[in-house]
Scaffold this active site. Structure first.
Site, PDB file in Angstrom:
ATOM      1  N   LYS A 113       0.841  -1.206   0.000  1.00 56.03           N
ATOM      2  CA  LYS A 113       0.000   0.000   0.000  1.00 56.03           C
ATOM      3  C   LYS A 113       0.876   1.257   0.000  1.00 56.03           C
ATOM      4  CE  LYS A 113      -3.841  -2.419   2.174  1.00 56.03           C
ATOM      5  NZ  LYS A 113      -4.680  -2.712   3.347  1.00 56.03           N
ATOM      6  N   GLN A 165      -4.745  -1.471   9.583  1.00 50.91           N
ATOM      7  CA  GLN A 165      -4.598  -2.780   8.949  1.00 50.91           C
ATOM      8  C   GLN A 165      -5.117  -3.867   9.889  1.00 50.91           C
ATOM      9  OE1 GLN A 165      -3.629  -3.294   5.785  1.00 50.91           O
ATOM     10  NE2 GLN A 165      -3.907  -5.490   5.977  1.00 50.91           N
ATOM     11  N   ASP A 196     -11.132   2.795   4.056  1.00 51.69           N
ATOM     12  CA  ASP A 196     -11.427   1.359   3.980  1.00 51.69           C
ATOM     13  C   ASP A 196     -12.938   1.102   3.937  1.00 51.69           C
ATOM     14  OD1 ASP A 196      -9.432  -0.558   3.736  1.00 51.69           O
ATOM     15  OD2 ASP A 196      -8.752  -0.289   5.805  1.00 51.69           O
TER      16      ASP A 196
HETATM   17  N1  GUN Z   1      -7.005  -6.893   6.122  1.00 53.53           N
HETATM   18  C1  GUN Z   1      -7.364  -7.646   5.063  1.00 53.53           C
HETATM   19  N2  GUN Z   1      -7.921  -6.863   4.113  1.00 53.53           N
HETATM   20  C2  GUN Z   1      -7.890  -5.607   4.588  1.00 53.53           C
HETATM   21  C3  GUN Z   1      -8.324  -4.354   4.054  1.00 53.53           C
HETATM   22  O1  GUN Z   1      -8.865  -4.228   2.955  1.00 53.53           O
HETATM   23  N3  GUN Z   1      -8.112  -3.287   4.855  1.00 53.53           N
HETATM   24  C4  GUN Z   1      -7.563  -3.380   6.084  1.00 53.53           C
HETATM   25  N4  GUN Z   1      -7.416  -2.285   6.797  1.00 53.53           N
HETATM   26  N5  GUN Z   1      -7.157  -4.516   6.597  1.00 53.53           N
HETATM   27  C5  GUN Z   1      -7.329  -5.624   5.851  1.00 53.53           C
END
Ligand code: GUN
Length: 285
Positions: free
Chosen positions: A53, A97, A120
């Site tokens: 990311k 995350q 998100d």
């Molecule tokens: N863990 C697995 N997929 C995601 C996501 O799309 N966003 C976040 N913040 N954590 C995750």
């Protein structure tokens, strides 16, 4: 005949080019989109995702800042960090995350994020907007799946859509997005009585359970469109393994996403788009 492949990697690359141009335009107006990424503990998969990311932000000109916290961080410390980030004008998006260690209250932390910075789309306000069909931030993975379907001209309207998995991150919002496009939607989960039978109804099947190769070719209707959200780490395989048994599914499906190179790259592309959207909303442009 073997199914056609829906190339999420290529589509994500194109979306990233679009984001890059958009960010350049915003920078001419004195706006630099900013993303804060919070990671707690040492989960190796989370580390890989967070690095990806950050790299994607760097490539598209988005400012990113990482907050790496020890796995014994307190709820209060994390909440304080989120409050600070909510106040910062240079941060437009805040991402926590997941998963986070069990002693932390995930719901409460996600609720602490300003809904206008919730890139998100996990905050109850954004989830509620999705349920009601209102404007808001969409969770990145299911939004990425919808982009793939659009790119490959897959009609959702009036068709049988089966979502396997009911997580808050993927399954539930995925079902709502397919419903919004007028699909006839069924959600399957661990208590579903006859999974194979329900899956065989699907014109469009989205597998998001997190169980390696649980969906086999004989569970598919001939000509189905199959989207595999699974990214399972399996011993003896370096690459992640999907929720769909690719070889048998390819013989039955019309179109299928590979793992890796299908949905995964789209998640990041949608995160970048959401961050730019948050920056625009903040600047009212
Ligand atoms: N863990 C697995 N997929 C995601 C996501 O799309 N966003 C976040 N913040 N954590 C995750």
């Amino acid at each position: 005949m073997a199914a056609g492949i829906m190339d999420g990697k290529m589509l994500a690359q194109r979306l990233r080019e679009d984001v890059k141009l958009e960010v350049e335009g915003l920078k001419h107006k004195g706006i630099t989109p900013g993303l804060a990424v919070i990671i707690v503990g040492n989960d190796p998969a989370s580390r890989i995702y967070v690095n990806a990311k950050k790299k994607a932000c760097e490539e598209t000109g988005i400012y990113s800042e990482e907050f790496a916290l020890q796995d014994d961080v307190s709820q209060e410390q994390l909440e304080n960090l989120i409050v600070q980030l909510n106040r910062r004008a240079d941060i437009n998006g805040i991402l926590l995350q997941l998963p986070i260690p069990g002693h932390l209250d995930e719901d409460k932390l996600l609720m602490a994020i300003d809904p206008g910075k919730d890139v998100d789309g996990f905050h109850p306000v954004n989830m509620g907007n999705l349920v009601l069909g209102r404007e808001g931030f969409l969770p990145c993975t299911p939004a990425g799946v919808m982009e793939i379907l659009k790119e490959y001209n897959v009609q959702v309207r009036g068709r049988e859509c089966v979502v396997v998995g009911r997580s808050n991150i993927v399954g539930k919002p995925q079902a709502l997005l397919l419903l919004r496009e007028h699909g006839t939607v069924t959600i399957c989960h661990s208590r579903t009585a006859n999974l194979a039978e329900v899956c065989r109804r699907a014109d469009i099947l989205v597998a998001a359970v997190g169980k390696p190769e649980i969906i086999k070719g004989d569970m598919l209707k001939s000509g189905a469109v199959v989207i595999d959200v699974g990214m399972n780490r399996v011993e003896g395989s370096k690459k992640p393994v999907g929720d769909v048994e690719y070889e048998t599914a390819r013989e039955k499906a019309e179109l299928i996403t590979p793992v890796p190179g299908g949905v995964g790259p789209m998640t990041i592309a949608m995160l970048l788009k959401n961050t730019v959207k948050a920056a625009r909303l903040a600047a009212e442009c």
